[in-house]
Design an enzyme around this catalytic site. Structure first.
Site, short mmCIF file in Angstrom:
data_model
loop_
_atom_site.label_atom_id
_atom_site.label_comp_id
_atom_site.label_asym_id
_atom_site.label_seq_id
_atom_site.Cartn_x
_atom_site.Cartn_y
_atom_site.Cartn_z
N HIS A 17 -3.97 3.44 48.96
CA HIS A 17 -4.31 2.58 47.65
C HIS A 17 -2.92 2.25 47.20
O HIS A 17 -2.30 3.12 46.34
CB HIS A 17 -5.19 3.42 46.77
CG HIS A 17 -5.62 2.66 45.26
ND1 HIS A 17 -6.71 2.71 44.75
CD2 HIS A 17 -4.90 1.74 44.70
CE1 HIS A 17 -6.61 1.80 43.68
NE2 HIS A 17 -5.52 1.19 43.50
N HIS A 19 -0.28 -0.83 45.33
CA HIS A 19 -0.22 -2.12 45.44
C HIS A 19 1.49 -2.50 45.47
O HIS A 19 2.30 -1.82 44.95
CB HIS A 19 -0.31 -2.58 43.89
CG HIS A 19 -1.75 -2.36 43.59
ND1 HIS A 19 -2.66 -3.25 43.59
CD2 HIS A 19 -2.41 -1.22 43.26
CE1 HIS A 19 -4.06 -2.93 43.20
NE2 HIS A 19 -3.81 -1.61 43.02
N HIS A 197 -11.49 -2.47 43.67
CA HIS A 197 -11.57 -1.27 42.64
C HIS A 197 -12.94 -1.38 41.67
O HIS A 197 -13.27 -2.56 41.44
CB HIS A 197 -10.34 -2.01 41.71
CG HIS A 197 -8.76 -1.66 42.31
ND1 HIS A 197 -8.44 -2.52 43.41
CD2 HIS A 197 -7.91 -0.92 41.64
CE1 HIS A 197 -7.28 -1.78 43.66
NE2 HIS A 197 -6.71 -1.10 42.62
N GLU A 200 -13.10 2.31 37.71
CA GLU A 200 -11.75 2.81 37.08
C GLU A 200 -11.84 2.86 35.59
O GLU A 200 -11.78 3.71 34.95
CB GLU A 200 -10.54 2.06 37.55
CG GLU A 200 -9.00 2.08 36.75
CD GLU A 200 -8.03 1.44 37.31
OE1 GLU A 200 -8.39 0.22 37.63
OE2 GLU A 200 -6.80 1.87 37.08
N ASP A 278 -1.07 3.99 43.90
CA ASP A 278 -1.60 3.15 43.13
C ASP A 278 -0.31 2.07 42.82
O ASP A 278 -0.03 1.22 43.58
CB ASP A 278 -2.13 3.52 41.85
CG ASP A 278 -3.16 2.22 41.32
OD1 ASP A 278 -3.18 0.95 42.34
OD2 ASP A 278 -3.68 2.40 40.32
N ASP A 279 0.46 2.43 41.90
CA ASP A 279 1.68 1.47 41.40
C ASP A 279 2.95 2.68 41.05
O ASP A 279 3.33 2.83 39.95
CB ASP A 279 1.32 0.76 40.25
CG ASP A 279 0.21 -0.20 40.44
OD1 ASP A 279 0.46 -1.33 41.25
OD2 ASP A 279 -0.93 0.11 39.91
N1 HPA Z 1 -6.53 -1.51 38.78
C1 HPA Z 1 -6.84 -2.53 38.61
N2 HPA Z 1 -5.78 -3.67 39.16
C2 HPA Z 1 -4.54 -3.21 39.44
C3 HPA Z 1 -4.24 -2.01 39.55
C4 HPA Z 1 -5.24 -1.00 39.16
O1 HPA Z 1 -5.12 0.34 39.05
N3 HPA Z 1 -2.85 -1.72 39.73
C5 HPA Z 1 -2.48 -2.98 40.21
N4 HPA Z 1 -3.51 -3.78 39.88
ZN ZN Z 2 -5.08 -0.07 42.30
#
Ligand code: HPA
Ligand code: ZN
Length: 337
Positions: A17, A19, A197, A200, A278-279
Site C-alpha cells: 500500500h 502511492h 481503499h 479508512e 501509504d504516503d
Molecule cells: N486514502 C485515500 N486516498 C489516498 C490516500 C489514502 O490514504 N493516499 C493517497 N490517496
Molecule cells: Zn492509501
C-alpha cells in the site's frame, strides 16, 4: 539500536500500500519544480514540511494533489519512482506493489503515456539494479465520476501487461465503493485483479461493499471492520488481506494515538494484516518506521512482527514461485536471528 528495531530493519518484507505520488519528498519536489520552471507556493523545504499538518484525509489530499502537479515529464516520473525504490530497498523491501493516480496527472495535461512509461522504466531498473520485484496498481479517483474511470480503463489498454490490478483511492466520504460497480466489473472482464481503499474514514459498510460489490482481492486500510463482527467474518471467510498504514492513520487522525491502532485486535481475530507506508513523504516515515512505531506502541513481539512480514508475501500478487522464494528468504532470516 534495540533488538526489535534491529529485527525489523533486516526483516525481508513486501510493501502493498504505497502511492507513488505520496513518496514525493520536498527536496525532490523543489528540484523538479525548478527544472520545470514552476514556482511553488512555499519558499523552502522547511516551509513546505511545516504545511504537512492534517486534520483529516481531505486536508492531506489537497496538499498531495498540489504537490503532484509539479510532475510533468517522463524523467520526473522516473526520478520519483527511482527515489522510492532506493529508499524501500534500504528497508529490505523485496517486493513492492505501487499505486499510481493517472487521472491526477491527466487533469494537469500530462499524457497517460508519460506517466506510465516514466514509472515502469524505474521499476525495470529496480529489478535490474536492486533486485526488487514490483507491480503496478492503477487507481480510480473516487471523487471523480464513473465515466472517467471507465475511460481511463480504455486508455490503459495498450499497457495492459504493465498493470496488475485496479485500485480505488481519494475521498472516501460521499464516494462509496458501489459508485464504481460498473468500472470494477469491466476491470475484472479485462482480467485485472482489484483492490479498494475502504473503512479508512468510512464505515464497515464500505468494506462489505468493496468485497461483495467490487469483488476486491484486498482491502486498503479497512480499519473500521472491527465495528461490525459480520464484516470481520466476511474478511476471514474470504481470506481478504488488509493493508494497514499506522503512521498515515495517526497523521490523518483515523486513530488519535498509535496505542489505539486496531492491528493487534485484528491479529487476535486472525485477520490477514500487513503494514505499509501509504504516503511516506507526507506521513513521517517509510515502511520500517511504520513497523517500529506500531510495534512499540502496542508491545508487539518478534514472532508477531515476523507474522506480519509473512502476511505481506502471502497477500501480495506475486507469482507462486517468487512468493515461495521470498517466504524461504524470510524463514532463513528468522532462523538466523
Ligand atoms: N486514502 C485515500 N486516498 C489516498 C490516500 C489514502 O490514504 N493516499 C493517497 N490517496
Ligand atoms: Zn492509501
Amino acid at each position: 539500536m534495540d533488538n526489535l528495531t534491529h529485527y525489523i530493519n533486516g526483516l525481508p518484507k513486501a510493501e502493498l500500500h504505497l502511492h507513488i505520488e505520496g513518496t514525493f519528498e520536498p527536496e525532490l519536489m523543489f528540484k523538479i519544480a525548478a527544472r520545470n520552471h514552476i514556482r511553488l507556493k512555499f519558499g523552502s523545504v522547511e516551509e513546505l514540511r511545516m504545511a504537512y499538518k492534517f486534520n483529516n484525509l481531505q486536508d492531506f489530499l489537497d496538499i498531495y494533489y498540489a504537490g503532484a502537479s509539479v510532475l510533468r515529464t517522463k524523467e520526473d516520473f522516473y526520478d520519483l519512482t527511482w527515489a522510492y525504490l532506493e529508499r524501500a530497498h534500504m528497508d529490505n523491501v523485496l517486493h513492492t506493489e505501487i499505486f499510481f493516480d493517472p487521472q491526477t496527472h491527466m487533469a494537469n495535461g500530462i499524457p497517460f503515456k508519460t506517466v506510465i512509461e516514466g514509472i515502469t522504466a524505474a521499476l525495470q531498473d529496480g529489478t535490474e539494479k536492486l533486485g526488487m520485484t514490483s507491480c503496478l496498481i492503477m487507481c480510480f479517483l473516487r471523487h471523480l465520476d464513473e465515466e472517467s474511470a471507465l475511460s481511463l480503463l480504455e486508455m490503459a489498454k495498450p499497457y495492459r501487461n504493465q498493470i496488475t490490478a485496479i485500485g480505488l483511492d481519494s475521498s472516501e466520504r460521499g464516494n462509496p465503493p458501489e459508485k464504481f460497480e460498473r468500472a470494477f466489473a469491466k476491470a475484472h472482464e479485462y482480467g485485472y485483479l482489484t483492490v479498494a481503499h475502504a473503512g479508512e474514514e468510512g464505515s464497515a459498510y464500505n468494506i462489505r461493499s468493496a468485497v461483495e460489490i467490487l469483488k476486491v482481492a484486498r482491502v486498503d486500510h479497512g480499519n473500521s471492520c472491527l465495528t461490525d463482527d459480520s464484516v470481520v467474518d466476511l474478511l476471514k471467510e474470504r481470506k481478504i488481506p488488509l493493508t494497514l498504514c499506522p503512521l498515515s492513520n495517526l497523521k490523518l487522525k483515523v486513530v488519535h494515538r498509535l496505542e489505539d491502532h486496531p492491528i493487534l485486535k485484528m491479529m487476535e481475530k486472525k485477520l490477514l494484516v500487513t503494514i505499509n507506508s501509504d504516503d511516506p513523504a507526507y506521513f513521517g516515515g517509510y515502511v520500517n518506521d511504520n513497523y517500529i512505531a506500531v510495534s512499540k506502541a502496542l508491545g508487539l513481539n518478534v514472532e508477531q512482527i515476523g507474522r506480519i512480514a509473512k502476511n505481506s508475501f502471502l497477500s501480495s500478487f506475486l507469482p507462486e514461485t517468487t512468493r515461495k522464494k521470498y517466504l524461504d528468504v524470510l524463514n532463513q532470516y528468522n532462523m538466523a536471528f
